[in-house]
Each structure stands twice: as structure tokens, then as C-alpha cells.
Design an enzyme around this catalytic site. Sequence first.
Site, PDB file in Angstrom:
ATOM      1  N   SER A 256       0.650  -1.364  -0.037  1.00  0.00           N
ATOM      2  CA  SER A 256       0.143  -0.070   0.045  1.00  0.00           C
ATOM      3  C   SER A 256       0.693   1.085  -0.012  1.00  0.00           C
ATOM      4  CB  SER A 256      -0.918  -0.020   1.245  1.00  0.00           C
ATOM      5  OG  SER A 256      -2.143  -0.881   0.878  1.00  0.00           O
TER       6      SER A 256
ATOM      7  N   LYS B 253       0.183   3.584  -2.975  1.00  0.00           N
ATOM      8  CA  LYS B 253      -0.922   4.413  -2.825  1.00  0.00           C
ATOM      9  C   LYS B 253      -0.701   5.831  -3.067  1.00  0.00           C
ATOM     10  CE  LYS B 253      -3.989   0.843  -1.462  1.00  0.00           C
ATOM     11  NZ  LYS B 253      -4.125  -0.096  -0.201  1.00  0.00           N
TER      12      LYS B 253
ATOM     13  N   TYR C 205      -3.089  -2.782 -10.554  1.00  0.00           N
ATOM     14  CA  TYR C 205      -3.030  -2.240  -8.982  1.00  0.00           C
ATOM     15  C   TYR C 205      -2.187  -3.338  -8.420  1.00  0.00           C
ATOM     16  CZ  TYR C 205      -4.540  -2.558  -4.319  1.00  0.00           C
ATOM     17  OH  TYR C 205      -4.527  -2.585  -2.811  1.00  0.00           O
TER      18      TYR C 205
ATOM     19  N   TYR D 219      -4.341   3.410   7.838  1.00  0.00           N
ATOM     20  CA  TYR D 219      -5.499   2.865   7.889  1.00  0.00           C
ATOM     21  C   TYR D 219      -6.301   3.490   9.190  1.00  0.00           C
ATOM     22  CZ  TYR D 219      -3.085  -0.089   4.722  1.00  0.00           C
ATOM     23  OH  TYR D 219      -2.414  -0.762   3.596  1.00  0.00           O
TER      24      TYR D 219
ATOM     25  N   VAL E 221       1.251  -3.739   3.764  1.00  0.00           N
ATOM     26  CA  VAL E 221       1.300  -5.154   4.590  1.00  0.00           C
ATOM     27  C   VAL E 221       2.496  -6.090   4.151  1.00  0.00           C
ATOM     28  CG1 VAL E 221      -1.346  -5.372   4.537  1.00  0.00           C
ATOM     29  CG2 VAL E 221      -0.134  -6.346   2.566  1.00  0.00           C
TER      30      VAL E 221
HETATM   31  N1  GLU Z   1      -1.982  -5.543  -2.077  1.00  0.00           N
HETATM   32  C1  GLU Z   1      -2.574  -5.362  -0.724  1.00  0.00           C
HETATM   33  C2  GLU Z   1      -3.927  -5.698  -0.725  1.00  0.00           C
HETATM   34  O1  GLU Z   1      -4.437  -4.971  -1.744  1.00  0.00           O
HETATM   35  C3  GLU Z   1      -2.071  -4.073  -0.231  1.00  0.00           C
HETATM   36  C4  GLU Z   1      -2.703  -3.914   1.293  1.00  0.00           C
HETATM   37  C5  GLU Z   1      -1.872  -3.292   2.149  1.00  0.00           C
HETATM   38  O2  GLU Z   1      -0.544  -3.030   1.868  1.00  0.00           O
HETATM   39  O3  GLU Z   1      -2.391  -2.663   3.290  1.00  0.00           O
HETATM   40  O4  GLU Z   1      -4.574  -6.291  -0.241  1.00  0.00           O
END
Ligand code: GLU
Length: 306
Positions: free
Chosen positions: A61, A64, A190, A242, A260
Site C-alpha cells: 500500500s 498508494k 493495481y 488505515y 502489508v
Molecule cells: N496489496 C494489498 C492488498 O490489496 C495492499 C494492502 C496493504 O498493503 O495494506 O490487499
Amino acid sequence: MGVSLEEMVAACRPYTRQGQLPGYIPALKQGDPSRLGACLLSCDGRLSQAGDWDVSFSIQSIVKPILLLQALLDNGVDTVRSHVGVEATGKPFDAINYTDQVLDSQHLNPMVNMGAIAVCSLIRGGSYQERFRRLLDLTRLLAGEESRIQVNEDVYRSEKANGSKNRALAYLLKTYGIIRDDVEDVLDCYFHACAISTDCGGLARIGCVLANQGRRPGSGEALVPPEYARFVNAILTTCGMYDGSGDFAVRVGVPAKSGVGGGIMAVAPGRMGIGIFSPALDPKGNSLAGTRLLELLSRELDLSIF
Ligand code: GLU
């Protein structure tokens, strides 16, 4: 610093045992949970690193904010804001942020999955491969060293084969007309974006561009407009961690984005970019020992913006 970075990493390493590797992306389950590393890069180009700072991991993420920057560069603020909102969701990263009879674009946040998938469709390019290539180029430009930024194909394939929740989110976006293109094409972009890999040094370099009003640390070369860096930093402050963003603001107090894969990119405006890696996560999906280390660093260096 009264306490060295090496000493802070050593003090936080026991916390790596309290976290969990994420199970829903099988390739990430194979990581070594005892890893902990950090890299700090100041806006005038001074570098310090400690622990497992040179281990490569997928940024997940943390892409992002880079996706958002690319969308801003391609479309400007007004168009981006008409496609995604900026309000904190207070919900987990993969939440179906769907509270009403209709899915409104202003309910989407680009720092959680559904909003980020929508942002992929805002990147310019003839195909989604080209859009991803442009995102990768921007990531390499921000990190300043092409060889530091690679794509982990195992992680990409693992998530693509197991990404049913993200597929559900993308099909909802398609149902409500927020994305119009082929869902698998958008998701492929993505999943590739989440599989971009680097080390703590790469994250510190990208974070430092955001800390330095869009300019390359040291040389001062302008890479992105300062107003876009400010836009991204603001949204990282309210939503980058988050539904743990409020707790993080209190404990650490700087814009940051977690992934993650165990990475955290932190931005101390006007001062430094910080890259952290420790793959064992807390229940909200943020690196557990990494957050503890940032808390220590913030206290030691007086980094909180509040
Ligand atoms: N590739 C992960 C997903 O889409 C990213 C989520 C994250 O890093 O928090 O679930």
C-alpha cells in the site's frame, strides 16, 4: 541523537515477535518476521541506516501515495477530487466502504484499496501495462536510483491468484460506473503496483521528496509540484495508517504510509524521509515493531508536527 539508530533498532527488535505475517497473500507469509531495519535521509542529503535496512520487500500500500501523485500529475487536483474523496474512512484497508444506497466517489479514499483501485483508472496511458510502466517510472524517479526499485513477480502472481476481495471491490466500482475499463486490466495494474519492491533506503528517498516540498534531497531538483506533495502529506496524516491513523498521529505525529509487506514510509516535513521495514504486522495491518521504532525516533528527534 542521544541514542543511536542502531540502539533504537535493537531496543525494538523484541516487538517483532508480537506481530503476525499476513496470511491472505501467500508469498508474504514466507517472510522472516524477525527483520527490522530503518533508513533516515535528511532534506540536505544526510543518510543514516541500521538493522535490516538493505532487505528488499514489496511496498504494497505504500504505492498508494505514488499512485495518487501520478493521478495528480496526469489530471490535476480538481479531476482527482471529483473521482475520489479525502475523508478518513476509519475502516480497515480492504473495507467495502459502502454506506449508502449508491457508491459515491466521495466515499472513496485513495489510501485504502477501493480508492486506490479507482485511482489506477485515472493514470494516463493507452493500456494498463503502459499506465503501470509510467507509475514504475515515477517511483524510480522519486527514489532516484532505478536499480533500487524492482517488481517482485512472485508477490504479483501470488496476489493476483488470491485477490478475491480486491476483485469484489473492483466489481463494485465498475457496477457504480466509477471505473469503466475492464476490471481485470485495472486490477492487473493495481497488483503490479503493490508488488513494486525496494529497501528502507528507497522508501526514505521517496519520503524525503515529500518532506522536501517535491524536491530531490541534496540537489533540490524539482520532481513534483509542492502543492501535490502537500496534498499527499495531508492525506497521509489522516489516513496513511488505515484505521490506526489517529493512534499513529498521537504516538508518532508525522505523515506516513504503511503496507502489508511490512514497510512504513514516514515524512517529517522540512526535515527528513524515513523508511522502515519489519514484516510482522499489528491487527490493523501496520508493521508492529516498525511503528514502535517510529515512536522512539519521533520522541528522540522531536519529529511530531503537532
Ligand atoms: N496489496 C494489498 C492488498 O490489496 C495492499 C494492502 C496493504 O498493503 O495494506 O490487499
